[in-house]
Write a protein that holds these residues in place. Structure first.
Motif, mmCIF file in Angstrom:
data_model
loop_
_atom_site.group_PDB
_atom_site.id
_atom_site.type_symbol
_atom_site.label_atom_id
_atom_site.label_comp_id
_atom_site.label_asym_id
_atom_site.label_seq_id
_atom_site.Cartn_x
_atom_site.Cartn_y
_atom_site.Cartn_z
ATOM 1 N N UNK A 160 1.403 82.927 56.773
ATOM 2 C CA UNK A 160 2.630 83.489 57.463
ATOM 3 C C UNK A 160 3.573 83.562 56.501
ATOM 4 N N UNK A 161 3.604 82.571 55.432
ATOM 5 C CA UNK A 161 4.582 82.497 54.255
ATOM 6 C C UNK A 161 4.619 83.655 53.748
ATOM 7 N N UNK A 162 3.380 84.091 53.390
ATOM 8 C CA UNK A 162 2.956 85.369 52.494
ATOM 9 C C UNK A 162 3.470 86.707 52.943
ATOM 10 N N UNK A 163 3.061 86.582 54.468
ATOM 11 C CA UNK A 163 3.619 88.018 55.241
ATOM 12 C C UNK A 163 5.201 88.214 55.492
ATOM 13 N N UNK A 221 -6.242 79.082 52.437
ATOM 14 C CA UNK A 221 -6.235 80.340 52.682
ATOM 15 C C UNK A 221 -7.767 80.945 53.050
ATOM 16 N N UNK A 222 -8.645 80.319 52.339
ATOM 17 C CA UNK A 222 -10.104 80.801 52.514
ATOM 18 C C UNK A 222 -10.533 80.303 54.155
ATOM 19 N N UNK A 223 -10.043 79.152 54.301
ATOM 20 C CA UNK A 223 -10.234 78.354 55.659
ATOM 21 C C UNK A 223 -9.796 79.067 56.947
ATOM 22 N N UNK A 224 -8.422 79.793 56.500
ATOM 23 C CA UNK A 224 -7.706 80.511 57.717
ATOM 24 C C UNK A 224 -8.839 81.743 58.373
ATOM 25 N N UNK A 225 -9.031 82.655 57.133
ATOM 26 C CA UNK A 225 -10.051 83.771 57.685
ATOM 27 C C UNK A 225 -11.524 83.324 58.084
ATOM 28 N N UNK A 226 -11.770 82.035 57.544
ATOM 29 C CA UNK A 226 -13.300 81.637 57.761
ATOM 30 C C UNK A 226 -13.135 81.325 59.194
ATOM 31 N N UNK A 227 -12.235 80.598 59.584
ATOM 32 C CA UNK A 227 -12.041 80.340 60.903
ATOM 33 C C UNK A 227 -12.275 81.480 62.004
ATOM 34 N N UNK A 233 0.361 84.965 37.969
ATOM 35 C CA UNK A 233 -0.415 83.841 37.471
ATOM 36 C C UNK A 233 -1.206 83.420 38.696
ATOM 37 N N UNK A 234 -0.961 83.436 39.871
ATOM 38 C CA UNK A 234 -1.735 82.915 41.011
ATOM 39 C C UNK A 234 -2.118 83.892 41.911
ATOM 40 N N UNK A 235 -2.693 84.932 41.439
ATOM 41 C CA UNK A 235 -2.979 86.334 42.127
ATOM 42 C C UNK A 235 -4.268 85.924 43.008
ATOM 43 N N UNK A 236 -4.991 84.819 42.404
ATOM 44 C CA UNK A 236 -5.993 84.480 43.278
ATOM 45 C C UNK A 236 -5.829 83.957 44.758
ATOM 46 N N UNK A 237 -4.600 83.215 44.967
ATOM 47 C CA UNK A 237 -4.058 82.509 45.994
ATOM 48 C C UNK A 237 -4.270 83.299 47.437
ATOM 49 N N UNK A 238 -3.558 84.481 47.301
ATOM 50 C CA UNK A 238 -3.451 85.494 48.438
ATOM 51 C C UNK A 238 -5.013 86.045 49.000
ATOM 52 N N UNK A 239 -5.794 86.379 47.712
ATOM 53 C CA UNK A 239 -6.939 86.601 47.721
ATOM 54 C C UNK A 239 -8.108 85.605 48.507
ATOM 55 N N UNK A 240 -7.604 84.442 48.763
ATOM 56 C CA UNK A 240 -8.404 83.354 49.506
ATOM 57 C C UNK A 240 -8.563 83.959 50.872
ATOM 58 N N UNK A 241 -7.453 84.621 51.536
ATOM 59 C CA UNK A 241 -7.761 85.282 52.638
ATOM 60 C C UNK A 241 -8.907 86.166 52.654
ATOM 61 N N UNK A 242 -9.080 86.946 51.819
ATOM 62 C CA UNK A 242 -10.180 87.897 51.782
ATOM 63 C C UNK A 242 -11.677 87.010 51.255
ATOM 64 N N UNK A 243 -11.548 86.247 50.420
ATOM 65 C CA UNK A 243 -12.807 85.793 50.136
ATOM 66 C C UNK A 243 -13.211 84.931 51.541
#
Length: 786
Positions: free
Chosen positions: A539-542, A398-404, A655-665
Motif C-alpha cells: 500500500x505504501x508503494x502504491x 512483499x513476496x508473501x503478499x502476492x503468494x497469498x 539500491x533497493x529495486x529488488x524490494x518492489x520486485x518481491x510482489x512479482x516474484x
C-alpha cells in the motif's frame, strides 16, 4: 433470596416483548436449548467439547467440522441488552484498549488475547449473579443467570476495542519525528473514521463471507467452543475456572521475574554466556533485547513474548512457520556477512533510516514546507538507507503478499469464485440498470429490507444448522453499513485537509478503493485457511507513486488503504463467531461500533502518555526489553523512503529495486507446489503454504527473537503430541491453559506498566545485578548498538 433465579418459561406477553427487544423474527416451537450428547469423564463431569468425538469421528468437510465440534442449538429468548452487559462490555473495552496500546510499544508486538477476554468476562458476569435481587434495583443489576448471548456481546465489544487503532501509529510518528500532532478533536475523529471505515467497506457484501459453510473462520472455532463449554455445563465450567485461575495467578507471579527482577530469563543463551565478546554470537544467538539478534537456540522464559497462539495453530501452520524461521536465519545472517547492500555499514537489525556512512538519517534535512521532500535538499543530503535485515524483510514479505493471493486462486478457487460473479460484464450491466432506478422504492428497499423478512436460503449454506438457526433473527440493513462508510469517508477527508497532510481527495478515495480490493482477497483467505498478513508495504508503494515526495500524505494513504483491512476482517470474524454462538446480527453490530469507538479514545489517551514519558527510548535504535518504538520507526521510515524518494530508492536504478520486485516474484512461489501436487499427490505438497513460508522468511528483522525456540517446542508438543495421542486431554485443557497464560500476562503487564515501567511517569528499575544487565544486552551477549 440467594441471588439466583430459577429459569421458567416466559408468558406470552413477556415473550413478545423479548422478541421485539432481541430483534427476533420468529421463535421456533422448540426454542429452548437442547444439550447435545455429551462425553462423560471418569469424574462424572459432562464435557461438551468432547461430545460426539470418538476415534471414528471424521471431520473432512467444513460442515462436519462445525456441526460435530460445536453446539447447534439456540434459545432466541436469552437476554442480551442488560445493564451489566453494557457495563462489562465498556469496562473491558477500556481495559483492552489500554492494554493493546501498551503492547504496541513493546519490543515484540503482542495482541490482547480474545480467549483471555472470554474468561475474564465470564468471571465478572458470574460475579454479578451474586448481587441480591432485592427490589427493582437488584433485578436491574442482576436480571438472572449470565447468559451465553450476554457473554458473547460483551466479548465482541471488548475485542473490537482491544484491536489497537493503527491511527495512533501515525499520530505517534508525527509527534516523535515531525514535532507536532493534530489537536485532540481532530485526532480522535480521525481514529473513529479509520477504525470504522473497514466495517462499511465489506458490510454490504458481508453475507458472501459469513453465510457459506465453507467460510469456517478457523480462528473463531476455539472461541465458540469455549463459549459453549462455559454455558452448556456450569459445573464443568467451575472446575475449569479453578484450573484457569491457578495457572493465571502462577503466570502473574512468574512474569514479575523476567519483566522486572531477572530479565536474563527473557533469553538464556548458552553460547553468549560462554563467549560474551563475540559479535557473531550476538547476531546469531542473541535476542533478549529488541533488535539484538536472531535468538537462535536461546530459551525464553517470558510468556509475554512466547505467547499462547502456538497452542491453537494447526500443525501444518507451525511446520510452515518453522521452515520460514530456519530460512530467515540463514538468509539474514548470510546477507549481512556477504555485505549485501553495504550491510556492514549499518546495524545488524534496525528500523531507522541511515545515511550512506551508517549514521542516523535526519529527515528534517530533506523536508520543506508542509513536510514535503525538497529534491534539492534530498540530493545534497543523500538518499536514506535501510539496515539490510529490514530491506530483506520488506522484499520477502512483499513476496508473501502476492503468494497469498495466488495461493487462494490456485488451491481455493472453487470456494471463492462465486464472490467475483457480480463483476462479470453481464452482472455489471444489470447493476447499472438497477442504479438507474434510484428514484423507485424498489431500489431503496434492496438496501433497507434485510430486516423485514427471514433469511432465504443462501448458496453454500445447505444443511448448515448454524445458518438455519440464525434465520430467526433480523439482519442488519445494508444501509447501516453504507452510512458508516459514507460518514467515515467524509470525516477522513475533512481530517486530511484540516491536518494539512498533503493527501488530495482523489488519492484518499483511491486508498479506500484499494482497501476494498485487498480486503476482498484477504478475507477470502482468512475465512477459509485462517491466516493473513497486512500488506502495508504494498500500500505504501502504491501511495508513493500516486502522491510522491510527501511522507505524511503517504502515512495517511497507508492508514486508510491498509488499516481498513484489519477492521473489516475483525468485523467478519466477529459476525461468524456470532453465528456460531447465535448472537443476533444487530446485537453484534451494536457491540462492534461501541467497542471500536470507545477503544479509539482510550488508545489515543494511552498513546499520548507513553510518547510523552518514553520519548527517548522510542527514538533509540534498540530500545529496552520493556519499551520499543520499533513499530513507529518502521512506519515513519517507510513513509519517508516510499513517500519521499520512492523512485530514487526503489526504482529501476535504485539500491533497493529488488524490494518492489518481491510482489512479482511472489506470484510464482506457490506454483511449483500446486503443479507437483497435481501430478504427485502422494508427496503431500498441499501442506506447504508459500504465503506463511515467505512471510516468516522475513520475520526476524525486528524485536525480541529469543522466544521462538520455546514457541515451537510448546506448539509441537500441544499440536503434535497432545492433539494426536491425548485428544481428550487436549480438548479439555488446551484452550483453558492458553487462556490462562494470556490472561496472566495481560493482567500483570497492565499492572507493571504503571507500577514500575513508567507507563504514566517515572520508571522504577529493579536494582542492578548480574541477572539485570541494564548497561547492555540482558542475555550478556556483546552489546553492538551502543
Amino acid at each position: 433470596m440467594d441471588g439466583t433465579v430459577e429459569s421458567k418459561p416466559a408468558p406470552a406477553g413477556d415473550l413478545r416483548e423479548l422478541n421485539e427487544k432481541h430483534d427476533i423474527l420468529y421463535v421456533s416451537p422448540t426454542h429452548g436449548i437442547e444439550t447435545k450428547t455429551a462425553a462423560i469423564a471418569k469424574d462424572g463431569s459432562i464435557d461438551a467439547e468432547s461430545a460426539e468425538i470418538t476415534a471414528d469421528t471424521t471431520l473432512d468437510t467444513p460442515l462436519q467440522l462445525v456441526t460435530k465440534t460445536l453446539d447447534t442449538s439456540d434459545d432466541p429468548t436469552e437476554r442480551i441488552y442488560t445493564f451489566r452487559a453494557f457495563v462489562l462490555g465498556l469496562g473491558l473495552s477500556a481495559f483492552g484498549a489500554v492494554l493493546g496500546e501498551i503492547f504496541y510499544f513493546k519490543p515484540q508486538t503482542v495482541n490482547v488475547s480474545i480467549v483471555f477476554l472470554i474468561m475474564i468476562a465470564y468471571c465478572l458476569g458470574e460475579a454479578t449473579v451474586l448481587i441480591p435481587r432485592w427490589g427493582p434495583v437488584g433485578r436491574f443489576l442482576n436480571p438472572g443467570p449470565f447468559t451465553r448471548k450476554e457473554h458473547v456481546f460483551v466479548v465482541i465489544m471488548a475485542s473490537s476495542a482491544a484491536t489497537c487503532a493503527l491511527g495512533t501509529e501515525q499520530l505517534a510518528a508525527q509527534s516523535l519525528y515531525y514535532g507536532h500532532q493534530p489537536n485532540a478533536a481532530s485526532a480522535i475523529f480521525m481514529l473513529f473514521s479509520s477504525q470504522c471505515i473497514g466495517y462499511g467497506l465489506l458490510g454490504g457484501i458481508r453475507k458472501a463471507f459469513i453465510y457459506p459453510t465453507k467460510f469456517v473462520w478457523p480462528s473463531q472455532l476455539p472461541n465458540a467452543a469455549l463459549f459453549q463449554s462455559m454455558h452448556l455445563n456450569k459445573e464443568l465450567a467451575k472446575k475449569r475456572l479453578r484450573i484457569f485461575w491457578c495457572i493465571c495467578l502462577a503466570v502473574m507471579v512468574w512474569e514479575i521475574v523476567p519483566q522486572w527482577m531477572f530479565p536474563l530469563t527473557t533469553g538464556i543463551s548458552i553460547f553468549c554466556l560462554a563467549n560474551q565478546n563475540s559479535a557473531f554470537f550476538t547476531r546469531l544467538f542473541g535476542g533478549a533485547n529488541g533488535n539484538e539478534g536472531m535468538g537462535f537456540l536461546s530459551w525464553c522464559m517470558d510468556w509475554q513474548y512466547i505467547g499462547e497462539k502456538e497452542f491453537t495453530l494447526p500443525m501444518s501452520t507451525l511446520v510452515n512457520q518453522l521452515i520460514g524461521y530456519i530460512g530467515c536465519i540463514a538468509l539474514t545472517v548470510g546477507a549481512y556477512y556477504s555485505n549485501l547492500w553495504d550491510a556492514k555499514k549499518f546495524p545488524f537489525m534496525a528500523q531507522h533510516l541511515f545515511t550512506s556512512n551508517g549514521t542516523l538519517y535526519d529527515q528534517t534535512q530533506i523536508l520543506g514546507p508542509d513536510n514535503e521532500v525538497d529534491p534539492a535538499a534530498l540530493h545534497a543530503y543523500g538518499l536514506p538507507r535501510f539496515a539490510t535485515s529490514k530491506a530483506l524483510s520488506l522484499l520477502l514479505k512483499n513476496m508473501g503478499i502476492t503468494a497469498a493471493v495466488v495461493h487462494v486462486l490456485l488451491w481455493n478457487w472453487h470456494d471463492v469464485k462465486f464472490i467475483f460473479t457480480p463483476f462479470r460484464p453481464s452482472a455489471l450491466k444489470q447493476n447499472i440498470k438497477k442504479v438507474g432506478t434510484w428514484h423507485h422504492s424498489s431500489f431503496w428497499k434492496s438496501f433497507t429490507s434485510d430486516a423485514d423478512i427471514p433469511r432465504k436460503e443462501y448458496p453454500g449454506t445447505e444443511g448448515d444448522p448454524h445458518y438455519a438457526a440464525m434465520r430467526a433473527y433480523k439482519e442488519v440493513p445494508s444501509i447501516w453499513y453504507l452510512s458508516i462508510l459514507a460518514i467515515s469517508i467524509l470525516i477522513g477527508l475533512i481530517c486530511c485537509y484540516q491536518q494539512k497532510t498533503g493527501l488530495p481527495w482523489w488519492a484518499f478515495l483511491l486508498a479506500v478503493l484499494l482497501a476494498w480490493i485487498l480486503t476482498v482477497m484477504f478475507a477470502c483467505m482468512y475465512g477459509i485457511v485462517g491466516f493473513y498478513y497486512q500488506p502495508t508495504s504494498a500500500v505504501q508503494m502504491i501511495g508513493a507513486y500516486m502522491v510522491p515526495r510527501r511522507p505524511v500524505a503517504n502515512m495517511m494513504f497507508t492508514l486508510y488503504g491498509s488499516n481498513a483491512l484489519i477492521q473489516a476482517i475483525q468485523m467478519l470474524g466477529d459476525l461468524k463467531l456470532a453465528q456460531y454462538a447465535k448472537l443476533p446480527p444487530r446485537a453484534t453490530f451494536l457491540a462492534q461500533i461501541l467497542g471500536t469507538c470507545a477503544g479509539a479514545v482510550f488508545n489515543w489517551v494511552m498513546m499520548n502518555s507513553i510518547v510523552d514519558n518514553r520519548r527517548d527510548i522510542l527514538l533509540s535504535v534498540q530500545g529496552t526489553n520493556i519499551w520499543s518504538g520499533q513499530n513507529v520507526q518502521t512506519y515513519n521510515a517507510q513513509a519517508v523512503a516510499w513517500g519521499g524518494a520512492a523512485n530514487e530508492i526503489f526504482g529501476r536504478h535504485g539500491t533497493y529495486w529488488m524490494v518492489p520486485m518481491g510482489l512479482f516474484f511472489g506470484i510464482f512461489a506457490p506454483m511449483p507446489f500446486w503443479i507437483g501436487h497435481k501430478y504427485f499427490p502422494q508427496l503431500k505438497l498441499n501442506y506447504f503454504n508459500t504465503f506463511i513460508i515467505c512471510t516468516w522468511l522475513g520475520w526476524l528483522s525486528v524485536g525480541i527473537n529469543s522466544s521462538l525456540l520455546a514457541y515451537f517446542v510448546f506448539g509441537f508438543f500441544a499440536q503434535g503430541y497432545l492433539r494426536r495421542y491425548q485428544p481428550v486431554l487436549f480438548a479439555k485443557w488446551n484452550n483453558i491453559i492458553a487462556a490462562a497464560i494470556a490472561g496472566g500476562c495481560s493482567l500483570i503487564i497492565f499492572i507493571l506498566t504503571f507500577a514500575v515501567a513508567g507507563g504514566s511517569g517515572k520508571a522504577r528499575d529493579f536494582p542492578k545485578w548480574w541477572g539485570n544487565n541494564m548497561d547492555g544486552n540482558m542475555d550478556r551477549c556483546k552489546y553492538l548498538n551502543g
